[in-house]
Scaffold this active site. Sequence first.
Site, mmCIF file in Angstrom:
data_model
loop_
_atom_site.group_PDB
_atom_site.id
_atom_site.type_symbol
_atom_site.label_atom_id
_atom_site.label_comp_id
_atom_site.label_asym_id
_atom_site.label_seq_id
_atom_site.Cartn_x
_atom_site.Cartn_y
_atom_site.Cartn_z
ATOM 1 N N SER A 1 0.848 -1.200 0.000
ATOM 2 C CA SER A 1 0.000 0.000 0.000
ATOM 3 C C SER A 1 0.882 1.248 0.000
ATOM 4 O O SER A 1 1.840 1.340 0.765
ATOM 5 C CB SER A 1 -0.896 0.036 1.232
ATOM 6 O OG SER A 1 -1.631 -1.153 1.353
ATOM 7 N N GLU B 1 0.456 -3.687 14.315
ATOM 8 C CA GLU B 1 -0.509 -3.613 13.212
ATOM 9 C C GLU B 1 -1.832 -4.278 13.605
ATOM 10 O O GLU B 1 -2.902 -3.818 13.243
ATOM 11 C CB GLU B 1 0.087 -4.283 11.962
ATOM 12 C CG GLU B 1 -0.757 -4.063 10.720
ATOM 13 C CD GLU B 1 -0.097 -4.596 9.447
ATOM 14 O OE1 GLU B 1 1.066 -5.045 9.511
ATOM 15 O OE2 GLU B 1 -0.760 -4.554 8.404
HETATM 16 C C1 LIG Z 1 -6.045 -3.551 1.912
HETATM 17 C C2 LIG Z 1 -4.803 -4.375 1.996
HETATM 18 C C3 LIG Z 1 -3.604 -3.730 2.222
HETATM 19 C C4 LIG Z 1 -2.427 -4.486 2.266
HETATM 20 N N1 LIG Z 1 -1.269 -3.789 2.420
HETATM 21 C C5 LIG Z 1 -0.119 -4.464 2.492
HETATM 22 C C6 LIG Z 1 1.114 -3.748 2.641
HETATM 23 O O1 LIG Z 1 1.141 -2.517 2.690
HETATM 24 N N2 LIG Z 1 2.249 -4.457 2.698
HETATM 25 C C7 LIG Z 1 2.275 -5.825 2.647
HETATM 26 O O2 LIG Z 1 3.350 -6.390 2.761
HETATM 27 N N3 LIG Z 1 1.129 -6.527 2.464
HETATM 28 C C8 LIG Z 1 -0.060 -5.882 2.382
HETATM 29 N N4 LIG Z 1 -1.236 -6.570 2.188
HETATM 30 C C9 LIG Z 1 -1.180 -8.011 1.944
HETATM 31 C C10 LIG Z 1 -1.738 -8.862 3.062
HETATM 32 O O3 LIG Z 1 -0.897 -8.854 4.186
HETATM 33 C C11 LIG Z 1 -1.928 -10.278 2.481
HETATM 34 O O4 LIG Z 1 -2.889 -10.213 1.437
HETATM 35 C C12 LIG Z 1 -2.382 -11.256 3.535
HETATM 36 O O5 LIG Z 1 -1.379 -11.482 4.484
HETATM 37 C C13 LIG Z 1 -2.815 -12.602 2.910
HETATM 38 O O6 LIG Z 1 -1.828 -13.114 2.093
HETATM 39 P P1 LIG Z 1 -2.157 -13.596 0.594
HETATM 40 O O7 LIG Z 1 -2.909 -12.483 -0.070
HETATM 41 O O8 LIG Z 1 -0.889 -14.054 -0.012
HETATM 42 O O9 LIG Z 1 -3.188 -14.806 0.746
HETATM 43 P P2 LIG Z 1 -2.797 -16.309 1.043
HETATM 44 O O10 LIG Z 1 -1.822 -16.362 2.157
HETATM 45 O O11 LIG Z 1 -2.420 -16.964 -0.242
HETATM 46 O O12 LIG Z 1 -4.173 -16.923 1.553
HETATM 47 C C14 LIG Z 1 -5.171 -17.425 0.666
HETATM 48 C C15 LIG Z 1 -6.281 -18.020 1.517
HETATM 49 O O13 LIG Z 1 -5.802 -19.160 2.262
HETATM 50 C C16 LIG Z 1 -6.052 -18.991 3.643
HETATM 51 N N5 LIG Z 1 -4.950 -19.538 4.423
HETATM 52 C C17 LIG Z 1 -3.626 -19.414 4.152
HETATM 53 N N6 LIG Z 1 -2.891 -20.033 5.099
HETATM 54 C C18 LIG Z 1 -3.761 -20.539 6.009
HETATM 55 C C19 LIG Z 1 -3.615 -21.277 7.219
HETATM 56 N N7 LIG Z 1 -2.395 -21.590 7.710
HETATM 57 N N8 LIG Z 1 -4.738 -21.628 7.893
HETATM 58 C C20 LIG Z 1 -5.962 -21.321 7.423
HETATM 59 N N9 LIG Z 1 -6.172 -20.609 6.268
HETATM 60 C C21 LIG Z 1 -5.079 -20.234 5.576
HETATM 61 C C22 LIG Z 1 -6.150 -17.479 3.841
HETATM 62 O O14 LIG Z 1 -6.914 -17.157 4.979
HETATM 63 C C23 LIG Z 1 -6.829 -17.026 2.552
HETATM 64 O O15 LIG Z 1 -8.219 -17.202 2.647
HETATM 65 C C24 LIG Z 1 -2.441 -5.882 2.114
HETATM 66 C C25 LIG Z 1 -3.651 -6.525 1.880
HETATM 67 C C26 LIG Z 1 -4.819 -5.800 1.815
HETATM 68 C C27 LIG Z 1 -6.112 -6.498 1.531
#
Ligand SMILES: Cc1cc2nc3c(=O)[nH]c(=O)nc-3n(C[C@H](O)[C@H](O)[C@H](O)COP(=O)(O)OP(=O)(O)OC[C@H]3O[C@@H](n4cnc5c(N)ncnc54)[C@H](O)[C@@H]3O)c2cc1C
Length: 394
Positions: free
Chosen positions: A163, A246
């Site tokens: 972000s 956070e």
């Molecule tokens: C508005 C917004 C702002 C953001 N800003 C930033 C930022 O500034 N910097 C940054 O670094 N990141 C940022 N993010 C990223 C955010 O931290 C990640 O999207 C989040 O951690 C999820 O990772 P992923 O998208 O890779 O999903 P994944 O980890 O691939 O997850 C996919 C699905 O699998 C589920 N899942 C995964 N592992 C498990 C488990 N062990 N047990 C149960 N369920 C599981 C998850 O809940 C999800 O439903 C932002 C995200 C959003 C939406």
Amino acid sequence: MNLELTAEEQAFREEARTWLRENLPDGERPPEGQPMREFDLAWQRTLFDGGWAGINWPTEFGGRGLSDIQQMIWYEEFARADPPFTLNNSCTFVGNNHGGPTLIANGDDAQKAEHLPKILRGEVVWCQGFSEPGAGSDLASLSTKAVIDGDELVVTGQKTWTSYAHVADLQELLVRTDPTAPKHKGISWVICDMSLPGIEIREIETMSHVTDFCEVFYDEVRIPLTNVVGEIDNGWRVAMSTLSFERGTAFMADQVELASEVEDLIAEARTRTGPDGRRPAIADDEIARRLATARAEVAALRAMTIAGISRTARTGVPGPEGSMIRLFHGELHQRVYQLALDIIGPEALRLTPVDGEGNWTGRYLQSFAYTIGGGTTDIQRNIVGERVLGLPRQ
Ligand SMILES: Cc1cc2nc3c(=O)[nH]c(=O)nc-3n(C[C@H](O)[C@H](O)[C@H](O)COP(=O)(O)OP(=O)(O)OC[C@H]3O[C@@H](n4cnc5c(N)ncnc54)[C@H](O)[C@@H]3O)c2cc1C
């Protein structure tokens, strides 16, 4: 638990209310790019000049050294003043709410002296470079690598969902400095200057038409070793402290703002025609019941927030219990905006996501972020289960 405010806290509330009445900016916050950055930094400077920046930061770093309760009172007064923008959706969010606090908890004297005053004075924008295409929930599997060369780290790799990277000066960057170590070891937390050669930033547009999101690419970016926060290879510990802020205290403003959004929605339901096409929406039993539940739930959220603040006051750093608040808040946030769309009905389709203030459609689309950012609801549930309730690890 005593939820009453002390006389000192009441006086602080009056002081905040008076100041906000006289100093809240007029007009809309520009939604994007440099104008948005300038608006957010100007507001941060106004806060600093008025003595309202870093309310709960220690005085030695330019804060007011007041309690988290006073910080919360400030957020309540801000929301009550009906501002034309929210505090959570600001490019000064990372610096104020977890970049700065991480440095206070883990930085060395030079890092604190260099960076903390600039955050409070509104001179810099920070962003967070944690997530990667292959490392979100499982953050420890990150692969952006950093090789030590003399007194520098040479960084190559990619971050995503960063972000405000496109308007940021500095970044909380997690890199792998020892690829041979187990995955939670061998990670370092580094302050990255976003203007360094070798950094490329690409914007990503979301379904709510917001372009705050970016991908960031690093091609042999040279960062001084003095920018490592905590020790080299010990960045996981520092990252956990960032995430505890956070998940623990950073969204306090948003939790407070949600309560006033529910009141706005109740007002909206009094003026909108309800499902029978004749009476106001609030006269519909089901809508009235859901509004009453939402009002009770934001009151419960406030109590949880205060309980969290009391816990942090005892321990110094927010604990895993912050995930309970984050989980409840994220899901409640979505319920409130779903209800808003049910009240507004088909007219919600007419609004485009960028249609400014009072736009329930834009906020509904944005609400999906609340169960993903900072750790998804599944991850928060895992943390609550394993680290708060002591259930066996999965
Ligand atoms: C508005 C917004 C702002 C953001 N800003 C930033 C930022 O500034 N910097 C940054 O670094 N990141 C940022 N993010 C990223 C955010 O931290 C990640 O999207 C989040 O951690 C999820 O990772 P992923 O998208 O890779 O999903 P994944 O980890 O691939 O997850 C996919 C699905 O699998 C589920 N899942 C995964 N592992 C498990 C488990 N062990 N047990 C149960 N369920 C599981 C998850 O809940 C999800 O439903 C932002 C995200 C959003 C939406």
